[in-house]
Design a protein around this motif. Structure first.
Motif, PDB file in Angstrom:
ATOM      1  N   LEU A 297     -10.492  -7.717 -15.160  1.00  0.00           N
ATOM      2  CA  LEU A 297      -9.238  -7.189 -15.413  1.00  0.00           C
ATOM      3  C   LEU A 297      -8.297  -8.285 -15.808  1.00  0.00           C
ATOM      4  O   LEU A 297      -7.379  -7.839 -16.692  1.00  0.00           O
ATOM      5  CB  LEU A 297      -8.660  -6.837 -13.703  1.00  0.00           C
ATOM      6  CG  LEU A 297      -9.390  -5.440 -13.005  1.00  0.00           C
ATOM      7  CD1 LEU A 297      -8.880  -5.662 -11.586  1.00  0.00           C
ATOM      8  CD2 LEU A 297      -9.287  -4.242 -13.902  1.00  0.00           C
ATOM      9  N   CYS A 298      -8.540  -9.388 -15.749  1.00  0.00           N
ATOM     10  CA  CYS A 298      -7.507 -10.794 -16.278  1.00  0.00           C
ATOM     11  C   CYS A 298      -7.841 -10.523 -17.835  1.00  0.00           C
ATOM     12  O   CYS A 298      -6.974 -10.687 -18.440  1.00  0.00           O
ATOM     13  CB  CYS A 298      -7.974 -11.883 -15.536  1.00  0.00           C
ATOM     14  SG  CYS A 298      -7.141 -11.988 -13.904  1.00  0.00           S
TER      15      CYS A 298
ATOM     16  N   VAL B  90      -5.050 -17.505 -14.751  1.00  0.00           N
ATOM     17  CA  VAL B  90      -4.777 -16.911 -15.870  1.00  0.00           C
ATOM     18  C   VAL B  90      -3.353 -17.692 -16.611  1.00  0.00           C
ATOM     19  O   VAL B  90      -2.404 -17.781 -15.980  1.00  0.00           O
ATOM     20  CB  VAL B  90      -4.588 -15.292 -15.694  1.00  0.00           C
ATOM     21  CG1 VAL B  90      -4.137 -14.697 -17.037  1.00  0.00           C
ATOM     22  CG2 VAL B  90      -5.880 -14.790 -15.202  1.00  0.00           C
ATOM     23  N   PRO B  91      -3.530 -17.950 -17.679  1.00  0.00           N
ATOM     24  CA  PRO B  91      -2.619 -18.555 -18.510  1.00  0.00           C
ATOM     25  C   PRO B  91      -1.238 -17.477 -18.503  1.00  0.00           C
ATOM     26  O   PRO B  91      -1.452 -16.429 -18.745  1.00  0.00           O
ATOM     27  CB  PRO B  91      -2.712 -19.139 -20.032  1.00  0.00           C
ATOM     28  CG  PRO B  91      -4.457 -18.640 -20.048  1.00  0.00           C
ATOM     29  CD  PRO B  91      -4.744 -18.206 -18.752  1.00  0.00           C
ATOM     30  N   ALA B  92      -0.003 -18.038 -18.239  1.00  0.00           N
ATOM     31  CA  ALA B  92       1.346 -17.033 -18.482  1.00  0.00           C
ATOM     32  C   ALA B  92       1.388 -16.672 -19.783  1.00  0.00           C
ATOM     33  O   ALA B  92       0.877 -17.499 -20.886  1.00  0.00           O
ATOM     34  CB  ALA B  92       2.381 -18.001 -17.979  1.00  0.00           C
TER      35      ALA B  92
ATOM     36  N   PRO C 298      -1.509  -7.456 -13.102  1.00  0.00           N
ATOM     37  CA  PRO C 298      -0.997  -6.981 -11.982  1.00  0.00           C
ATOM     38  C   PRO C 298      -2.190  -6.427 -11.276  1.00  0.00           C
ATOM     39  O   PRO C 298      -2.203  -6.243  -9.905  1.00  0.00           O
ATOM     40  CB  PRO C 298       0.145  -6.085 -12.455  1.00  0.00           C
ATOM     41  CG  PRO C 298       0.337  -6.424 -13.645  1.00  0.00           C
ATOM     42  CD  PRO C 298      -0.813  -7.143 -14.168  1.00  0.00           C
ATOM     43  N   GLU C 299      -3.015  -5.656 -11.880  1.00  0.00           N
ATOM     44  CA  GLU C 299      -4.410  -4.607 -11.159  1.00  0.00           C
ATOM     45  C   GLU C 299      -5.019  -5.904 -10.646  1.00  0.00           C
ATOM     46  O   GLU C 299      -5.552  -5.462  -9.518  1.00  0.00           O
ATOM     47  CB  GLU C 299      -4.897  -3.958 -12.471  1.00  0.00           C
ATOM     48  CG  GLU C 299      -5.717  -2.833 -11.724  1.00  0.00           C
ATOM     49  CD  GLU C 299      -6.248  -1.845 -13.003  1.00  0.00           C
ATOM     50  OE1 GLU C 299      -7.376  -1.436 -12.633  1.00  0.00           O
ATOM     51  OE2 GLU C 299      -5.921  -1.722 -13.768  1.00  0.00           O
TER      52      GLU C 299
ATOM     53  N   GLY D 217      -4.343  -8.687  -9.416  1.00  0.00           N
ATOM     54  CA  GLY D 217      -3.683  -9.074  -8.188  1.00  0.00           C
ATOM     55  C   GLY D 217      -3.981  -8.207  -7.177  1.00  0.00           C
ATOM     56  O   GLY D 217      -4.067  -8.604  -5.946  1.00  0.00           O
ATOM     57  N   ARG D 218      -3.913  -6.859  -7.366  1.00  0.00           N
ATOM     58  CA  ARG D 218      -3.743  -5.720  -6.504  1.00  0.00           C
ATOM     59  C   ARG D 218      -5.180  -5.705  -5.846  1.00  0.00           C
ATOM     60  O   ARG D 218      -5.687  -5.540  -4.734  1.00  0.00           O
ATOM     61  CB  ARG D 218      -3.257  -4.643  -6.996  1.00  0.00           C
ATOM     62  CG  ARG D 218      -1.983  -4.159  -7.042  1.00  0.00           C
ATOM     63  CD  ARG D 218      -1.515  -2.780  -7.235  1.00  0.00           C
ATOM     64  NE  ARG D 218      -2.046  -2.259  -8.570  1.00  0.00           N
ATOM     65  CZ  ARG D 218      -1.591  -2.453  -9.764  1.00  0.00           C
ATOM     66  NH1 ARG D 218      -0.453  -3.398  -9.945  1.00  0.00           N
ATOM     67  NH2 ARG D 218      -1.992  -1.927 -10.645  1.00  0.00           N
ATOM     68  N   ALA D 219      -6.078  -6.130  -6.853  1.00  0.00           N
ATOM     69  CA  ALA D 219      -7.540  -5.823  -6.535  1.00  0.00           C
ATOM     70  C   ALA D 219      -7.905  -6.983  -5.476  1.00  0.00           C
ATOM     71  O   ALA D 219      -8.701  -6.762  -4.440  1.00  0.00           O
ATOM     72  CB  ALA D 219      -8.514  -5.928  -7.416  1.00  0.00           C
ATOM     73  N   VAL D 220      -7.527  -8.174  -5.534  1.00  0.00           N
ATOM     74  CA  VAL D 220      -7.583  -9.268  -4.846  1.00  0.00           C
ATOM     75  C   VAL D 220      -6.935  -8.919  -3.414  1.00  0.00           C
ATOM     76  O   VAL D 220      -7.722  -9.041  -2.511  1.00  0.00           O
ATOM     77  CB  VAL D 220      -7.006 -10.674  -5.152  1.00  0.00           C
ATOM     78  CG1 VAL D 220      -7.216 -11.553  -4.258  1.00  0.00           C
ATOM     79  CG2 VAL D 220      -7.981 -11.058  -6.544  1.00  0.00           C
ATOM     80  N   GLU D 221      -5.700  -8.391  -3.445  1.00  0.00           N
ATOM     81  CA  GLU D 221      -5.059  -8.264  -2.110  1.00  0.00           C
ATOM     82  C   GLU D 221      -5.725  -6.886  -1.338  1.00  0.00           C
ATOM     83  O   GLU D 221      -5.718  -7.071  -0.306  1.00  0.00           O
ATOM     84  CB  GLU D 221      -3.675  -7.806  -2.472  1.00  0.00           C
ATOM     85  CG  GLU D 221      -2.776  -9.022  -2.864  1.00  0.00           C
ATOM     86  CD  GLU D 221      -2.829 -10.062  -2.002  1.00  0.00           C
ATOM     87  OE1 GLU D 221      -2.723  -9.608  -0.534  1.00  0.00           O
ATOM     88  OE2 GLU D 221      -2.880 -11.401  -2.384  1.00  0.00           O
ATOM     89  N   ASP D 222      -6.248  -6.219  -2.255  1.00  0.00           N
ATOM     90  CA  ASP D 222      -7.143  -4.708  -1.298  1.00  0.00           C
ATOM     91  C   ASP D 222      -8.606  -5.239  -0.909  1.00  0.00           C
ATOM     92  O   ASP D 222      -8.752  -4.956   0.084  1.00  0.00           O
ATOM     93  CB  ASP D 222      -7.220  -3.789  -2.438  1.00  0.00           C
ATOM     94  CG  ASP D 222      -5.966  -3.160  -2.770  1.00  0.00           C
ATOM     95  OD1 ASP D 222      -5.032  -3.241  -2.265  1.00  0.00           O
ATOM     96  OD2 ASP D 222      -5.891  -2.199  -3.746  1.00  0.00           O
ATOM     97  N   LEU D 223      -9.279  -6.176  -2.018  1.00  0.00           N
ATOM     98  CA  LEU D 223     -10.558  -6.354  -1.556  1.00  0.00           C
ATOM     99  C   LEU D 223     -10.848  -7.642  -1.015  1.00  0.00           C
ATOM    100  O   LEU D 223     -12.044  -7.895  -0.396  1.00  0.00           O
ATOM    101  CB  LEU D 223     -11.481  -6.033  -2.753  1.00  0.00           C
ATOM    102  CG  LEU D 223     -11.187  -4.699  -3.381  1.00  0.00           C
ATOM    103  CD1 LEU D 223     -11.865  -4.574  -4.634  1.00  0.00           C
ATOM    104  CD2 LEU D 223     -11.980  -3.581  -2.311  1.00  0.00           C
TER     105      LEU D 223
END
Length: 139
Positions: free
Chosen positions: A102-103, A132-134, A109-110, A112-118
């Motif tokens: 995803l990165c 991940v570089p800005a 953003p997806e 980040g959501r995957a980490v929060e969910d899983l």
């Protein structure tokens, strides 16, 4: 080693059934015989080449090498849904490769959501996203 040359030749022409039969007959996971262990790893690669993901998935239930090879193949093919499913089943390696995918594809953003969910408590998964570089500023 006649079987070895036959297996390599079969692999070269994508005769997967022959190559898999020859190699799997000599394969042993975590064998003291390095040739048997190497054959086991080769067997996993042949299953990917043959796109025998069902068989690889079955082996991945108990075989760490099959699990790693399956996850890596799913990542290489950009199969985020399959990685997510595996991560939902508790496969941390699949979670890490999902987040990386995803990165790598610009879906931070997806990721980040995957980490929060899983894996909300998984520091390594959070670190993958944090590393991940800005994006460059529009100055």
């Amino acid at each position: 080693m006649e079987w070895y040359e036959q297996a390599r030749a079969a692999e070269e022409i994508q005769d997967w059934d022959t190559a898999i039969a020859l190699v799997s007959a000599r394969a042993a996971c975590y064998s003291a015989d390095f040739r048997a262990h190497d054959s086991h790893l080769w067997h996993m690669d042949l299953l990917v080449g043959a796109e025998r993901f069902t068989e690889l998935t079955e082996l991945a239930r108990t075989d760490v090498h099959a699990r790693r090879r399956l996850n890596r193949s799913l990542h290489e093919r950009g199969m985020d849904r399959a990685l997510r499913h595996r991560a939902e089943e508790g496969d941390k390696g699949a979670l890490y490769l999902l987040v990386r995918l995803l990165c790598e594809t610009g879906r931070l953003p997806e990721a980040g959501r995957a980490v929060e969910d899983l894996g909300p408590e998984d520091e390594y998964a959070h670190q993958i996203v944090a590393d991940v570089p800005a994006p460059p500023s529009g100055d």
